[in-house]
Design an enzyme around this catalytic site. Structure first.
Site, PDB file in Angstrom:
ATOM      1  N   HIS A  68      16.190 -17.490 -23.341  1.00  0.00           N
ATOM      2  CA  HIS A  68      15.281 -16.926 -22.342  1.00  0.00           C
ATOM      3  C   HIS A  68      15.933 -16.808 -20.953  1.00  0.00           C
ATOM      4  O   HIS A  68      16.033 -15.723 -20.412  1.00  0.00           O
ATOM      5  CB  HIS A  68      14.029 -17.820 -22.306  1.00  0.00           C
ATOM      6  CG  HIS A  68      12.947 -17.380 -21.378  1.00  0.00           C
ATOM      7  ND1 HIS A  68      11.647 -17.814 -21.495  1.00  0.00           N
ATOM      8  CD2 HIS A  68      12.953 -16.565 -20.288  1.00  0.00           C
ATOM      9  CE1 HIS A  68      10.902 -17.277 -20.533  1.00  0.00           C
ATOM     10  NE2 HIS A  68      11.683 -16.519 -19.783  1.00  0.00           N
ATOM     11  N   HIS A 104      16.469 -14.495 -15.938  1.00  0.00           N
ATOM     12  CA  HIS A 104      16.946 -14.268 -17.301  1.00  0.00           C
ATOM     13  C   HIS A 104      18.445 -13.953 -17.287  1.00  0.00           C
ATOM     14  O   HIS A 104      18.918 -13.207 -18.146  1.00  0.00           O
ATOM     15  CB  HIS A 104      16.178 -13.116 -17.955  1.00  0.00           C
ATOM     16  CG  HIS A 104      14.690 -13.313 -17.973  1.00  0.00           C
ATOM     17  ND1 HIS A 104      13.789 -12.280 -18.082  1.00  0.00           N
ATOM     18  CD2 HIS A 104      13.942 -14.452 -17.910  1.00  0.00           C
ATOM     19  CE1 HIS A 104      12.550 -12.763 -18.071  1.00  0.00           C
ATOM     20  NE2 HIS A 104      12.616 -14.070 -17.957  1.00  0.00           N
ATOM     21  N   HIS A 147      13.024 -18.357 -11.201  1.00  0.00           N
ATOM     22  CA  HIS A 147      13.119 -18.171 -12.656  1.00  0.00           C
ATOM     23  C   HIS A 147      13.859 -16.866 -12.921  1.00  0.00           C
ATOM     24  O   HIS A 147      13.528 -15.841 -12.334  1.00  0.00           O
ATOM     25  CB  HIS A 147      11.727 -18.123 -13.296  1.00  0.00           C
ATOM     26  CG  HIS A 147      11.782 -17.727 -14.737  1.00  0.00           C
ATOM     27  ND1 HIS A 147      12.528 -18.441 -15.659  1.00  0.00           N
ATOM     28  CD2 HIS A 147      11.239 -16.679 -15.426  1.00  0.00           C
ATOM     29  CE1 HIS A 147      12.411 -17.861 -16.843  1.00  0.00           C
ATOM     30  NE2 HIS A 147      11.647 -16.782 -16.724  1.00  0.00           N
ATOM     31  N   GLU A 153       4.258 -15.788 -16.008  1.00  0.00           N
ATOM     32  CA  GLU A 153       5.045 -17.029 -16.037  1.00  0.00           C
ATOM     33  C   GLU A 153       4.954 -17.837 -14.729  1.00  0.00           C
ATOM     34  O   GLU A 153       5.829 -18.666 -14.459  1.00  0.00           O
ATOM     35  CB  GLU A 153       6.507 -16.716 -16.357  1.00  0.00           C
ATOM     36  CG  GLU A 153       6.713 -16.232 -17.785  1.00  0.00           C
ATOM     37  CD  GLU A 153       8.157 -16.372 -18.227  1.00  0.00           C
ATOM     38  OE1 GLU A 153       8.444 -17.228 -19.078  1.00  0.00           O
ATOM     39  OE2 GLU A 153       9.006 -15.610 -17.703  1.00  0.00           O
TER      40      GLU A 153
END
Ligand code: ZN
Length: 254
Positions: free
Chosen positions: A174, A106, A104, A85
């Site tokens: 996500h 979750h 990033h 990613e």
């Protein structure tokens, strides 16, 4: 000339040490676990960024930090396994020159707002840098059924388009992506975003009217800027709590 090279080496060492500390801080704060990542723009080249090879953030060491171009290809000749990613980071840096660091995650607390029609709002003062609008990127809109990962440049650019000039975009089912004007700012946003979501959910359960941080309050707090002593105090605390304060003074052994 030798002095110039030493200065640049020291600046790069400092950036790598701070990025390693950022990885471990986010793990210690429960923002990332086995998955999730943090990057920063290269201190000497706006067309490059620093990001670990594919390792869980709590385990990241200075030698794991790689240099990538904005298309996601390694710029340092290394063949280590990169994060699938990494295109999240590519898109954010490519689309906005003021973005200097990207996270990033979750994080569980934000996920309800990524799958419902109720938008996440900023409700606690520590999260005020998140801003007024927190858009949701749904990969289904443009790409249909996928593995829900941002695994190429087209997806990274589409996520960056939805992020726009906002600091955070949720990702349906996500997690979230945060883009900051400094590594400290993106850490602060990423740490307080899940807490803000939890407070908002708790307030909803109480019923009645919910008061959000006003645009005027956000503007005043934003004028404090993305750096400063208040943020340095937090970074020192977070890093020492995570047992990685020494990385803030990292210098590579030649
Ligand atoms: Zn992800």
């Amino acid at each position: 000339m030798a002095d110039d090279r030493q200065t640049r080496d020291a600046e790069l060492d400092k950036a790598i040490g701070e990025l390693v500390a950022a990885n471990r801080i986010l793990a210690d704060q429960g923002v990332v676990d086995a998955y999730g990542h943090v990057s920063m723009r290269h201190p000497h080249d706006k067309n490059l960024f620093l990001l670990s090879c594919s390792r869980s953030p709590e385990l990241v060491e200075p030698q794991d930090i790689m240099t990538f171009r904005l298309d996601g290809s390694p710029a340092d000749g290394r063949t280590d396994n990169p994060y699938v990613e990494r295109f999240i980071h590519c898109g954010a840096y490519e689309s906005a020159p003021d973005v200097m660091a990207v996270v990033h995650s979750h994080a569980l607390a934000v996920l309800p707002f990524s799958i419902s029609s109720t938008p996440l709002k900023t409700v606690i003062h520590t999260a005020s840098h998140i801003g007024e609008t927190i858009p949701v990127w749904d990969s289904q809109d443009k790409f249909g059924d996928t593995g829900l990962l941002v695994s190429d440049m087209e997806q990274g650019r589409d996520l960056a388009r939805v992020l726009g000039h906002n600091r955070v975009a949720l990702m349906r089912g996500h997690g979230f992506t945060a883009a900051g004007r400094s590594l400290g700012e993106v850490l602060k946003i990423s740490i307080y975003l899940p807490q803000n979501a939890q407070v908002y959910l708790d307030a909803m359960r109480l019923g009645g009217t919910i008061k959000c941080i006003t645009p005027g309050e956000m503007a005043i707090r934003d004028s404090f800027g993305p750096g400063g002593r208040e943020l340095a105090r937090a970074i020192e605390y977070w890093a020492n709590r995570a047992g990685c304060g020494h990385y803030l003074r990292y210098k590579k052994t030649k």
